[in-house]
Design a protein around this motif. Structure first.
Motif, mmCIF file in Angstrom:
data_model
loop_
_atom_site.group_PDB
_atom_site.id
_atom_site.type_symbol
_atom_site.label_atom_id
_atom_site.label_comp_id
_atom_site.label_asym_id
_atom_site.label_seq_id
_atom_site.Cartn_x
_atom_site.Cartn_y
_atom_site.Cartn_z
ATOM 1 N N LYS A 160 33.348 53.927 38.527
ATOM 2 C CA LYS A 160 32.225 54.778 38.903
ATOM 3 C C LYS A 160 32.614 55.717 40.040
ATOM 4 N N VAL A 161 33.339 55.195 41.018
ATOM 5 C CA VAL A 161 33.800 56.031 42.127
ATOM 6 C C VAL A 161 34.729 57.124 41.630
ATOM 7 N N LEU A 162 35.661 56.771 40.739
ATOM 8 C CA LEU A 162 36.593 57.768 40.215
ATOM 9 C C LEU A 162 35.870 58.846 39.424
ATOM 10 N N ASP A 163 34.834 58.457 38.687
ATOM 11 C CA ASP A 163 34.055 59.439 37.941
ATOM 12 C C ASP A 163 33.412 60.451 38.895
ATOM 13 N N ILE A 164 32.892 59.957 40.005
ATOM 14 C CA ILE A 164 32.289 60.832 41.008
ATOM 15 C C ILE A 164 33.335 61.790 41.590
ATOM 16 N N LEU A 165 34.574 61.321 41.688
ATOM 17 C CA LEU A 165 35.657 62.134 42.255
ATOM 18 C C LEU A 165 36.236 63.132 41.254
ATOM 19 N N GLY A 166 35.688 63.139 40.048
ATOM 20 C CA GLY A 166 36.136 64.114 39.066
ATOM 21 C C GLY A 166 37.210 63.631 38.116
ATOM 22 N N VAL A 167 37.529 62.347 38.144
ATOM 23 C CA VAL A 167 38.498 61.780 37.211
ATOM 24 C C VAL A 167 37.813 61.557 35.866
ATOM 25 N N ASP A 168 38.505 61.885 34.794
ATOM 26 C CA ASP A 168 37.997 61.649 33.438
ATOM 27 C C ASP A 168 38.254 60.181 33.111
ATOM 28 N N VAL A 169 37.223 59.364 33.208
ATOM 29 C CA VAL A 169 37.357 57.919 33.042
ATOM 30 C C VAL A 169 37.012 57.535 31.605
ATOM 31 N N ARG A 170 37.937 56.767 30.973
ATOM 32 C CA ARG A 170 37.718 56.328 29.598
ATOM 33 C C ARG A 170 38.005 54.830 29.515
ATOM 34 N N ALA B 68 44.582 59.352 44.621
ATOM 35 C CA ALA B 68 45.550 60.186 45.334
ATOM 36 C C ALA B 68 45.888 61.445 44.536
ATOM 37 N N LEU B 69 46.035 61.291 43.228
ATOM 38 C CA LEU B 69 46.389 62.450 42.400
ATOM 39 C C LEU B 69 45.256 63.460 42.314
ATOM 40 N N ALA B 70 44.030 62.950 42.128
ATOM 41 C CA ALA B 70 42.878 63.853 42.042
ATOM 42 C C ALA B 70 42.677 64.607 43.346
ATOM 43 N N GLU B 71 42.871 63.911 44.464
ATOM 44 C CA GLU B 71 42.704 64.542 45.770
ATOM 45 C C GLU B 71 43.708 65.675 45.973
ATOM 46 N N ARG B 72 44.865 65.573 45.285
ATOM 47 C CA ARG B 72 45.905 66.583 45.446
ATOM 48 C C ARG B 72 45.929 67.605 44.307
ATOM 49 N N GLY B 73 44.832 67.691 43.573
ATOM 50 C CA GLY B 73 44.668 68.780 42.632
ATOM 51 C C GLY B 73 45.151 68.543 41.224
ATOM 52 N N ALA B 74 45.519 67.317 40.873
ATOM 53 C CA ALA B 74 45.916 67.029 39.501
ATOM 54 C C ALA B 74 44.678 66.861 38.618
#
Length: 505
Positions: free
Chosen positions: A65-75, A38-44
């Motif tokens: 993996k899905v979040l990585d595709i969405l541009g989230v920095d996954v650690r 939700a946060l990534a979709e809203r520009g965070a």
């Protein structure tokens, strides 16, 4: 201008806009995934950390993996959860299982960085005119009550759902493209701890008994978390007349001017209460002439068509009815909702009767308060209990239940604690300890319980403890119990030629 992340977000104020903020999400479970998405979709600018090193193909691996595709920095990995990133975030959104003392969260608090839970985030993201919330907490009975409430709301023709700690993820409910009319929100003490600005239409705390002390650190902290459910309530704060702590929490809460205190009781209701008059659920809180009259909301037969419902189930129904009435639901919809309600699995669920002995699965009774309510609902019980007590005290449970117990069959890591309490407070009760933890353990438990029972007794799985020492969750524990009971019924049927459920009905 950056938003004031510490401002109280009263109902109807502008929604929170995370665009351009740096947000750290802790935990890659269902709630963490929903928050990051939700946060990534809203520009965070979102970074998500999880202490696990997920195996390829696992649910966690696929979510990350899905979040990585969405541009989230996954650690992912333990090294990433030991301290805040070098570039501190504007906001931390944490999953409910993370304790306040976890190093990252403690560091955020020390640095005066706001820490929200996913429920707080959901509240902040809702816009003007969004569905009001009916919030509910308690040590025992939350899920049953919130599902009863949802059934009542739907019976009134409202588009409603259960969300939060049960049902639809709260962010999904709030951001649904077809808005709900009202949302029934179950809140755990973990979720309430991380919530600071929710302003519900009506709220309820069913009961307060020591639980999750390992997470909160003390009963006082746990009690305070439960009390947050009443903060900023706008119409009605619903409390349990038989549990004075809940009324005190209402007195301590900072509510919106005009909000009323509404009690629910198993006795005859006084003014501004709902309760019982003989077998009738009566409302003296939401009627015009409540000084001298009451509205009928249903009968005990509407709660359970087969037999008299146990007292705690009646309390659940009354609490749900009070919340529904606060939202304007008419009496007939309360009744119809109770008739439509069907309990969730592993909550006071009848399994079968074998040669006059009833087997009941209440694996969801994961704390002593819930187990006490279950045991006191029956006259003569062979009690199946044990697991991880999470620091909870079973002394009062055993003292209150001892006159109902034929025997106790104990399992799990903390079974010795329960056995010792039984020796002190119920020395005449037979105690059977099952040390096995393998896949055959529940067959031993069920066989031992059946041998100790007499026709007319109830063999009750009400563990008073968490399940993770032996099972994936309470559902797996309940499934294992039910499967073992059915295997016992088949064996007894084969031996004497009688159907397992033919007697004792």
């Amino acid at each position: 201008m950056a938003p004031d992340l510490k401002a109280v977000h009263e109902d109807g104020s502008p929604p929170f806009d995370p665009a351009g903020l740096t947000v750290l999400v802790t935990g890659g479970g269902v709630s963490g995934f929903a928050a990051a998405d939700a946060l990534a979709e809203r520009g965070a600018r979102v970074t998500l950390v999880d202490g696990a090193d997920p195996a390829p193909g696992s649910a966690l691996f696929e979510r990350l993996k899905v979040l990585d595709i969405l541009g989230v920095d996954v650690r992912a990995g333990s090294a990433y959860v030991a301290a805040l990133p070098d570039d501190p975030p504007d906001l931390v959104v944490t999953s409910p299982g993370w304790r306040p003392g976890q190093p990252m969260l403690a560091a955020a608090a020390a640095a005066d960085i706001p820490v929200w839970g996913e429920v707080e985030l959901a509240w902040r993201l809702r816009g003007p005119g969004a569905a009001p919330w009916l919030t509910l907490t308690g040590s025992n009975g939350k899920t049953t009550t919130v599902q009863m409430l949802t059934a009542m709301l739907r019976a009134a023709g409202l588009r409603a759902c259960s969300a939060g700690n049960v049902g639809t993820p709260i962010l999904e409910a709030v951001l649904h493209p077809e808005p709900y009319d009202v949302i029934a929100v179950e809140l755990s003490s973990f979720q309430l701890h991380w919530s600071t600005s929710i302003s519900p239409l009506a709220s309820a705390c069913l009961n307060v008994a020591p639980d999750h002390l390992d997470w909160h650190g003390s009963f006082a902290a746990y009690r305070a978390a439960k009390g947050r459910v009443y903060e900023r309530t706008r119409v009605a704060c619903v409390y349990n007349v038989e549990d004075p702590v809940t009324e005190q929490l209402v007195r301590e809460a900072d509510v919106i001017e005009g909000a009323r205190a509404i009690g629910f009781t198993l006795g005859v209701p006084a003014r501004s209460m709902v309760g019982l008059v003989d077998d009738v659920l009566a409302d003296r809180a939401f009627v015009a002439e409540r000084e001298h009259s009451a509205a009928e909301l249903g009968t005990l037969a509407d709660i359970t068509a087969d037999g008299v419902p146990p007292p705690h189930l009646v309390q659940n129904a009354l609490a749900a009815a009070a919340l529904a009435r606060a939202a304007g639901v008419p009496p007939v919809a309360v009744r119809d909702g109770l008739r439509a309600f069907s309990p969730e699995p592993h909550r006071i669920a009848e399994v079968t009767t074998v040669e006059g002995v009833r087997f009941v699965d209440d694996s969801k009774a994961t704390n002593p308060h819930a187990a006490r309510a279950a045991v006191l609902g029956y006259e003569s019980v062979v009690w199946v209990a044990g697991g991880l007590l999470k620091g909870a005290d079973v002394e009062q449970l055993v003292r209150d239940a001892r006159d109902r117990l034929r025997a106790a069959v104990l399992i799990g890591a903390d079974r010795a604690v329960i056995a010792e309490a039984l020796r002190r407070h119920a020395p005449d009760v037979r105690v059977i300890e099952v040390a096995a933890t393998d896949t055959d353990a529940m067959d031993q438990v069920v066989a031992s319980a059946f041998d100790a029972a007499r026709p007319g007794d109830v063999v009750l799985l009400a563990p008073a403890a968490a399940s993770m020492d032996m099972f994936a969750d309470y559902g797996a524990r309940g499934d294992a119990f039910c499967a073992a009971v059915h295997r016992l019924a088949e064996r007894r049927d084969g031996r004497d030629g009688r159907p397992g459920g033919a007697e004792g009905g």
